[in-house]
Design a protein around this motif. Structure first.
Motif, mmCIF file in Angstrom:
data_model
loop_
_atom_site.group_PDB
_atom_site.id
_atom_site.type_symbol
_atom_site.label_atom_id
_atom_site.label_comp_id
_atom_site.label_asym_id
_atom_site.label_seq_id
_atom_site.Cartn_x
_atom_site.Cartn_y
_atom_site.Cartn_z
ATOM 1 N N LEU A 125 0.819 -1.219 0.000
ATOM 2 C CA LEU A 125 0.000 0.000 0.000
ATOM 3 C C LEU A 125 0.856 1.274 0.000
ATOM 4 N N ARG A 126 2.175 1.107 0.129
ATOM 5 C CA ARG A 126 3.049 2.282 -0.037
ATOM 6 C C ARG A 126 3.119 2.725 -1.493
ATOM 7 N N CYS A 127 2.771 1.850 -2.394
ATOM 8 C CA CYS A 127 3.005 2.060 -3.834
ATOM 9 C C CYS A 127 2.486 3.404 -4.315
ATOM 10 N N ILE A 128 3.322 4.137 -5.064
ATOM 11 C CA ILE A 128 2.919 5.422 -5.627
ATOM 12 C C ILE A 128 2.701 5.311 -7.137
ATOM 13 N N ARG A 129 2.589 4.080 -7.648
ATOM 14 C CA ARG A 129 2.224 3.811 -9.046
ATOM 15 C C ARG A 129 3.199 4.450 -10.044
ATOM 16 N N CYS A 130 4.503 4.300 -9.777
ATOM 17 C CA CYS A 130 5.477 4.921 -10.673
ATOM 18 C C CYS A 130 5.761 4.041 -11.880
ATOM 19 N N SER A 131 5.648 2.702 -11.683
ATOM 20 C CA SER A 131 5.862 1.690 -12.721
ATOM 21 C C SER A 131 7.334 1.373 -12.989
ATOM 22 N N ALA A 132 8.234 1.838 -12.149
ATOM 23 C CA ALA A 132 9.649 1.475 -12.318
ATOM 24 C C ALA A 132 9.838 -0.038 -12.229
ATOM 25 N N CYS A 133 9.058 -0.701 -11.370
ATOM 26 C CA CYS A 133 9.222 -2.161 -11.205
ATOM 27 C C CYS A 133 8.825 -2.916 -12.471
ATOM 28 N N LEU A 134 7.864 -2.377 -13.215
ATOM 29 C CA LEU A 134 7.492 -3.035 -14.471
ATOM 30 C C LEU A 134 8.648 -2.949 -15.460
ATOM 31 N N ASN A 135 9.240 -1.750 -15.523
ATOM 32 C CA ASN A 135 10.237 -1.489 -16.560
ATOM 33 C C ASN A 135 11.517 -2.314 -16.394
ATOM 34 N N VAL A 136 11.803 -2.748 -15.162
ATOM 35 C CA VAL A 136 13.019 -3.544 -14.953
ATOM 36 C C VAL A 136 12.739 -5.038 -14.863
ATOM 37 N N CYS A 137 11.479 -5.442 -14.898
ATOM 38 C CA CYS A 137 11.152 -6.842 -14.607
ATOM 39 C C CYS A 137 11.390 -7.743 -15.824
ATOM 40 N N PRO A 138 12.215 -8.793 -15.682
ATOM 41 C CA PRO A 138 12.467 -9.676 -16.823
ATOM 42 C C PRO A 138 11.211 -10.446 -17.257
ATOM 43 N N VAL A 139 10.294 -10.669 -16.332
ATOM 44 C CA VAL A 139 9.064 -11.376 -16.691
ATOM 45 C C VAL A 139 8.127 -10.429 -17.455
ATOM 46 N N TYR A 140 7.916 -9.223 -16.893
ATOM 47 C CA TYR A 140 7.058 -8.246 -17.568
ATOM 48 C C TYR A 140 7.577 -7.931 -18.977
ATOM 49 N N GLU A 141 8.884 -7.779 -19.082
ATOM 50 C CA GLU A 141 9.484 -7.410 -20.370
ATOM 51 C C GLU A 141 9.138 -8.442 -21.445
ATOM 52 N N ARG A 142 8.987 -9.692 -21.039
ATOM 53 C CA ARG A 142 8.733 -10.746 -22.028
ATOM 54 C C ARG A 142 7.258 -11.053 -22.234
ATOM 55 N N THR A 143 6.475 -10.914 -21.170
ATOM 56 C CA THR A 143 5.058 -11.307 -21.309
ATOM 57 C C THR A 143 4.127 -10.128 -21.545
ATOM 58 N N GLY A 144 4.566 -8.904 -21.211
ATOM 59 C CA GLY A 144 3.678 -7.762 -21.326
ATOM 60 C C GLY A 144 2.682 -7.735 -20.188
ATOM 61 N N GLY A 145 1.816 -6.722 -20.213
ATOM 62 C CA GLY A 145 0.956 -6.465 -19.065
ATOM 63 C C GLY A 145 -0.356 -7.217 -19.045
ATOM 64 N N HIS A 146 -0.886 -7.569 -20.221
ATOM 65 C CA HIS A 146 -2.219 -8.185 -20.242
ATOM 66 C C HIS A 146 -2.267 -9.519 -19.501
ATOM 67 N N THR A 147 -1.124 -10.224 -19.493
ATOM 68 C CA THR A 147 -1.077 -11.553 -18.880
ATOM 69 C C THR A 147 -1.391 -11.521 -17.392
ATOM 70 N N TYR A 148 -1.207 -10.346 -16.751
ATOM 71 C CA TYR A 148 -1.435 -10.252 -15.308
ATOM 72 C C TYR A 148 -2.921 -10.100 -14.981
ATOM 73 N N GLY A 149 -3.748 -9.937 -16.026
ATOM 74 C CA GLY A 149 -5.198 -9.981 -15.832
ATOM 75 C C GLY A 149 -5.784 -8.903 -14.944
ATOM 76 N N SER A 150 -5.124 -7.755 -14.854
ATOM 77 C CA SER A 150 -5.665 -6.662 -14.047
ATOM 78 C C SER A 150 -5.019 -5.375 -14.524
ATOM 79 N N PRO A 151 -5.584 -4.215 -14.163
ATOM 80 C CA PRO A 151 -4.924 -2.963 -14.568
ATOM 81 C C PRO A 151 -3.559 -2.796 -13.916
ATOM 82 N N TYR A 152 -3.259 -3.591 -12.887
ATOM 83 C CA TYR A 152 -1.958 -3.494 -12.225
ATOM 84 C C TYR A 152 -1.082 -4.657 -12.677
#
Lengths: 218, 500
Positions: free
Chosen positions: B317-344
């Protein structure tokens, strides 16, 4: 009937459990070892840093003196090809004294103007509340010489006058001390931009696409 | 045209398999995430006190969460005094109903929207559409997603999965359904695409009477709301309409105006890798003759109090929605965001979604496993959320079950189905490691039969070895080797003693 408000507050209290007995006041609860400024600068260095950072984000920076300001404003309007200008009601009149009346129609900020009227206005000239050197930010707080928020938003060209050295602060922590949160604020760091296409920054979407930052050194 | 929905999405492994086969998606994501990664590192390196800012941000958020009821009441009082109206919403339906009623009360049927994760989370656009209200997204990337009837795939740049040529095609084919068509012969240069969006939305901004926004921060002591943006669409929505409705999660609160000095330094650098984003707007209630004269703040729970009840998980709940964690994630980089099934999506989504919505669906229960636990997300997080720790904690919750809070009530979560083999393996390991003789026998048996071992596990272990080989066993187990090793006679022994 239990309201959503009561439910949420009750859920929070259940989640947190009973409060701890001795809690420091908020001023002492946080370790603020971060810097209030990232360097010690002379007024000249501070002004130079602001200019550099504004330029880095594609604002056009101009330096002048109080005497040179009217001619500079007139030239910037002419360079932009502006035929209409809006100004806050309390803008110092001599700032506009070099504008040829036949070339530019000058409107003043007025609640009766529609948004569409502002959309047919080419440029706006305002002052500012202060500027922040380290981030290249101009702050408007609707105070003297700034007018209502919409006049610096709808016209496509904003000429913003910053007085050096007293309006230029080193850093965000120092600048916030001088701002009154009850006023509406707009922090401006360069013209409108977007990173939405391939995460690459391009300038110019909805806000003014041209930002002329005029630094007046006394 | 309500945009797509995340309802009915398959669990992460199935969705990821499909996404990985999309080579264009992978190329788009690799390009975008690598661009921003380098820039972020440069922007952060400019501040030699970054770790102090990060620590202060963490402490401010933790303190606020520990006193959340107090600060929410303070905020409510301050907003009300400043001329705003505060509403409370326990869940998505509650929030959608409140906002729909507020829009109906204005008598208007079109609203302009500032990009907002909270409104995505509650499916607001769909709810408004059901009520006959058109919600126009004005952020460039949200507009792209809306025009294409697509789903967002990134917190900051919801259309990150589209490249410039695809965006050009979307504008050309769909803009005229919503208003001013795209210019003829539109090119795919970003500047031309931005110009097309400017022209398309201009008329909507100028005539809009109602706007809906989210909030980056809410200041408890003053009732001030803060929105950071780049394009100026936020300023348009927050300044020009008569009525402004802001939806914000209850965790978006900060105690004092001074606290902005931390987050206005860390958020832009983490998010768009800028010293400062082009525009930040702050407002406190209503201001006579300037900006919206009717201001409504809707405070949203929707699972946040469930999250708050978990001492390990609440740091999400500290999250400030910056999205830095998405940009460095090796899993996100390969699968993209839709696979997570939510806006987050991305690492934050993998810990936030299962906590907000529970782990009862196969999709939500699969999210804590959508990670290599490499920890890059934790390193870049500007509020130091230990994402790998929470992922492991949630995996434990899923396989073992345990106590949790749901809607204010203590409940016991049952172990999830499909982890029986994992539980059996762990129980066996626990028994063997506490029975040395049995362990020794088992190890001898395993090492002597090593040449007969398959490369892949049979039965329930099959899935585990689909993407990895079984490790090869050494000829002798360590414990057996340790007992039989011959000590060198002339070499220096342990503890600095020497043999004569």
């Amino acid at each position: 009937m239990t309201t959503s408000r009561d439910q949420i507050l009750a859920r929070i209290r259940t989640a947190l459990g009973p409060p701890a007995d001795h809690q420091p006041p908020y001023e002492h609860a946080i370790t603020r070892t971060y810097r209030t400024t990232h360097a010690t600068r002379t007024p000249r260095e501070r002004t130079a840093l602001l200019a550099d950072n504004l330029t880095d984000y594609r604002a056009h920076v101009h330096h002048t003196t109080p005497d040179g300001l009217p001619a500079l404003i007139a030239r910037l309007l002419a360079d932009h090809g502006s035929r209409t200008l809006i100004t806050p009601t309390d803008l110092p009149p001599h700032w506009l004294s070099a504008i040829p009346p036949s070339d530019v129609e000058i409107r003043t900020d007025d609640p009766h103007l529609t948004h569409h009227d502002l959309d047919t206005t080419d440029s706006v000239v305002t002052g500012c509340a202060l500027a922040i050197a380290e981030t290249g930010t101009i702050v408007l707080d609707t105070g003297p010489g700034q007018g209502h928020r919409r006049i610096t938003l709808i016209p496509d060209h904003h000429i913003c006058v910053i007085h050096a050295p007293h309006q230029i602060h080193d850093s965000l922590p120092q600048a916030l001390l001088h701002l009154d949160p009850t006023h509406p604020h707009t922090l401006i760091s360069g013209p409108s931009a977007t990173s939405d296409i391939e995460l690459d920054r391009v300038e110019g979407v909805h806000g003014p696409r041209t930002l002329d930052a005029v630094i007046v050194t006394e | 045209m309500s945009g797509g929905t995340f309802m009915g999405m398959p669990a992460f492994p199935q969705a990821a398999k499909a996404a990985l086969a999309d080579t264009r998606l992978r190329a788009n994501l690799t390009h975008a995430t690598h661009t921003i990664r380098t820039k972020r590192a440069t922007a952060v390196a400019e501040l030699d006190d970054w770790n102090d800012l990060r620590e202060a941000g963490k402490q401010i958020k933790d303190h606020t969460l520990a006193h959340l009821d107090t600060y929410l009441l303070q905020l409510e009082a301050a907003v009300t005094t400043a001329g705003g109206t505060v509403h409370w919403a326990t869940d998505a339906d509650d929030a959608n109903r409140i906002i729909t009623d507020l829009v109906h009360a204005t008598g208007h049927t079109e609203v302009v929207k500032v990009k907002s994760m909270a409104t995505q989370e509650i499916g607001l656009n769909h709810a408004l559409e059901q009520a006959g209200i058109t919600a126009v997204e004005t952020d460039l990337a949200e507009l792209i997603v809306q025009l294409d009837d697509d789903l967002p795939s990134h917190i900051l740049v919801p259309a990150i999965h589209k490249n410039r040529a695809q965006i050009r095609d979307i504008f050309t084919h769909h803009m005229h359904h919503w208003g001013r068509p795209a210019p003829d012969n539109l090119t795919d240069t970003p500047a031309d695409l931005a110009e097309a969006a400017r022209l398309h939305l201009r008329e909507k901004f100028l005539r809009a009477k109602v706007a809906i926004s989210g909030a980056n921060f809410m200041i408890a002591e003053t009732g001030t709301i803060v929105v950071l943006e780049s394009e100026g669409n936020g300023r348009m929505c927050l300044t020009l309409p008569d009525t402004l409705i802001t939806l914000a999660g209850i965790e978006k609160i900060l105690p004092t105006w001074q606290d902005l000095e931390v987050f206005l330094q860390t958020l832009p650098r983490s998010s768009t890798a800028e010293r400062m984003n082009p525009y930040t707007t702050t407002w406190t209630g209503t201001t006579p003759h300037d900006g919206p004269q009717n201001f409504h703040l809707v405070l949203l729970d929707n699972g946040r109090t469930n999250t708050l009840a978990d001492p390990t998980g609440r740091q999400a709940l500290r999250c400030i929605r910056c999205s830095a964690c998405l940009n460095v994630c090796p899993v996100y980089e390969r699968t993209g965001g839709h696979t997570y099934g939510s806006p987050y999506p991305g690492p934050i989504g993998a810990i936030l979604t299962p906590q907000l919505h529970g782990t009862t669906t196969p999709l939500h229960a699969s999210l804590p496993y959508a990670s290599t636990l490499c920890g890059a997300c934790y390193d870049v997080c500007p509020v130091a959320i230990n994402i790998p720790d929470i992922l492991i904690h949630l995996r434990e919750r899923i396989t073992q079950g345990g106590s949790a809070q749901q809607q204010g009530r203590k409940v016991t979560v049952k172990p999830a189905k499909g982890h029986a083999a994992e539980r059996a393996a762990m129980r066996t390991a626990q028994w063997a490691l506490t029975h040395p003789t049995a362990l020794g026998t088992a190890q001898r048996l395993a090492t002597t039969t090593r040449r007969l071992h398959p490369r892949r596990l049979p039965g329930p272990g099959k899935a585990w070895t689909t993407t990895r080989d079984l490790p090869t066993l050494p000829p002798t187990a360590f414990r057996a080797w340790w007992k039989t090793r011959s000590l060198p006679t002339s070499a220096p022994a342990q503890n600095g003693r020497t043999t004569p």
